[in-house]
Design an enzyme around this catalytic site. Sequence first.
Site, PDB file in Angstrom:
ATOM      1  N   GLU A 397       4.279   5.017  -8.040  1.00  0.00           N
ATOM      2  CA  GLU A 397       4.940   3.729  -7.833  1.00  0.00           C
ATOM      3  C   GLU A 397       5.316   3.063  -9.157  1.00  0.00           C
ATOM      4  O   GLU A 397       6.393   2.481  -9.283  1.00  0.00           O
ATOM      5  CB  GLU A 397       4.036   2.805  -6.999  1.00  0.00           C
ATOM      6  CG  GLU A 397       3.974   3.153  -5.502  1.00  0.00           C
ATOM      7  CD  GLU A 397       3.129   4.371  -5.194  1.00  0.00           C
ATOM      8  OE1 GLU A 397       2.452   4.892  -6.107  1.00  0.00           O
ATOM      9  OE2 GLU A 397       3.139   4.819  -4.030  1.00  0.00           O
ATOM     10  N   HIS A 464      -3.106  -0.149   5.116  1.00  0.00           N
ATOM     11  CA  HIS A 464      -1.768   0.054   5.686  1.00  0.00           C
ATOM     12  C   HIS A 464      -1.341  -1.152   6.504  1.00  0.00           C
ATOM     13  O   HIS A 464      -0.510  -1.025   7.392  1.00  0.00           O
ATOM     14  CB  HIS A 464      -1.745   1.299   6.585  1.00  0.00           C
ATOM     15  CG  HIS A 464      -1.785   2.594   5.835  1.00  0.00           C
ATOM     16  ND1 HIS A 464      -2.927   3.112   5.314  1.00  0.00           N
ATOM     17  CD2 HIS A 464      -0.801   3.473   5.515  1.00  0.00           C
ATOM     18  CE1 HIS A 464      -2.670   4.264   4.708  1.00  0.00           C
ATOM     19  NE2 HIS A 464      -1.381   4.509   4.809  1.00  0.00           N
TER      20      HIS A 464
END
Length: 658
Positions: A397, A464
């Site tokens: 990322e 999540h």
Amino acid sequence: MTYTIKNLDTETLFALYKNMLKPRLIEEKMFILLRQGKISKWFSGIGQEAIAVGVTMALQDDEYILPMHRNLGVFTTRKIPLYRLFAQWQGKASGFTKGRDRSFHFGTQQYRIVGMISHLGPQLGVADGIALASKLKNKNQVTAVFTGEGGTSEGDFHEALNVASVWQLPVLFCIENNGYGLSTPTREQYNCKDIADKGLGYGMESHIIDGNNIVEVFTKVSKIAESVRSKPRPVLLEFKTFRMRGHEEASGIKYVPQGLLDAWAMKDPVMNFQAFLKDENLLNENQEVLIKEAIVHEINEHLEVAFNEEDIIPDETIELNNVFKEFEYQEFNNNLELKEMRFIDAISEGLKQSMEQHDDLVIMGQDIAEYGGAFKITDGFLEQFGKDRIRNTPICESAIVETAMGLSIAGIKSVVEMQFADFVSSGFNPVVNYLAKSHYRWSQNADVVIRMPCGGGVAAGPFHSQTNEAWFTKTPGLKVVYPAFPYDAKGLLATAINDPNPVLFFEHKGLYRSIRQDVPTDYYTLPLGKASLLKEGHEVTIISFGAPIHWALETLENNPDISADVVDLRTLQPLDTETIFNSVKKTGRAIILQEDSLFGGISSDISALIMEHCFEYLDAPVKRVASMETPIPFAKQLEDQYLPKNRFEVALKELLTY
Ligand SMILES: Cc1ncc(C[n+]2csc(CCOP(=O)(O)OP(=O)(O)O)c2C)c(N)n1
């Protein structure tokens, strides 16, 4: 020290010498000014000049260089007028950051230099982005990026090299191995013989170069750069050198053994080369004196200009107006045809139409190409737009956010898909420190949209399910968009992409397939910073965004006797305070419903703003309803308890009877 000069003409040899001498003499002057208290901090590059100068001279003027704090030679070799450098170090207006950042923390498009941020590593990934742009535009240019051996311990180094290798980007990763990272010797920094050995692990060519030998640096890097221009690929270059002074001038050098300093003093790049030129009868005593006098004269003249420049007079409006690049919203709305769409389809279609609008817009993310993305938003994009523009990324990322920054520096827009908003934490540093601060620091915008599939209610547990907008709403320099309906999502995404500033675009996963709406089929835009008043009433103002907007509407459906204004914020930065205040002034009551846990969420700020601006109109204290102060649990019954949905109705009724 031996110099092999067979292909170099006298002019080049002189240029190498003069270009090394200039930063050396500037530094010597800086030490005097430091002692006189006229400058506050200095990071010395003495003993390392050959690397900055040799690499810069090996590159063409229109190729980007990303230097570090000891690379004064990059700036002087690119011929930046010295008074501008001095003004930069003194925090004056004719520097490069208008007093907003110090020392070498600046970039300049004019000289194709992109300076470091303090965190050291991020610029390695930024170089990837610039190099990617070069490759996409078939420019046959190389990008050179510097770091110290200390910086190679950062994750950014690994990620940037990995991405560059997987994508075969034309980057020269220049590692200045100068023995110490602050006080840490190399043996405590990494555990392999040479940093160049790491190239093998990345599938990358690497070289060890004597960083104190200007001729070796210049000739080897010139040859490598030429080869990279014709065959784009990353190359790892380890320059062996030594830091002859303290980390910064005030910190001393007691921890460095004298023997080491003495040995490396013998390898001084400037003195050795000067002696060589004299031995070869290429330079005589008189010329040496004249060259030095000319440089010292230039330094003094430019210092005077900088010292004579007035200090900056602070102006709040100017500072606030420089956080973002100016963006004039353009409305597109030629839509006659409507089609019922799910939230997810609206985002997918919006993204696709933006790809059609902007010829060079690039999308990057994990599994977004053939696989179509974790949520299938980019399904079919690869076939339509090709591999150059729809880029599967490794799991990195940080480097990808940095690459997006580099693309922006090179004039290319990009969208980065976080597979889940939770994972942005692995790319947090470049978002909040690089993208957010770049325009304010040196007027370089970050033309990047980061898509953030977020939110709970889907029994996905602590990693999540987060809705982490508060990490970003409090960072000046970022725009934050958070739609709750397909129509808004499509139009706002188009604008986020048109906006040249960094935008975090939150997409609640729980809405993807559950919310439908009639949406225009063609391309259209909606303005950022405008809330929408979904319902009008007179008893209370309900303020929310994202999935909780739907919980609020459901609550009102179940309680038709409650008369409420419902404000869907749609964007959190900029925040539409006008709509909020107008509504609260009308109803006299406000309740803010937020999915994130309560403390430090944006509802707290909205509450404070209402108190500050609407106090006289309030009939009750402002109420915040949010999730519990725990991580988000997995099991449905625990998650239901965590989320504020089931607490909202009671809180609303309590507020109405206050
Ligand atoms: C992320 C981060 N951690 C720590 C620091 C503090 N720091 C600044 S420079 C430096 C040493 C860097 O060493 P190296 O990369 O070898 O470069 P050198 O200073 O030797 O040229 C440290 C620890 C920082 N700026 N950023």
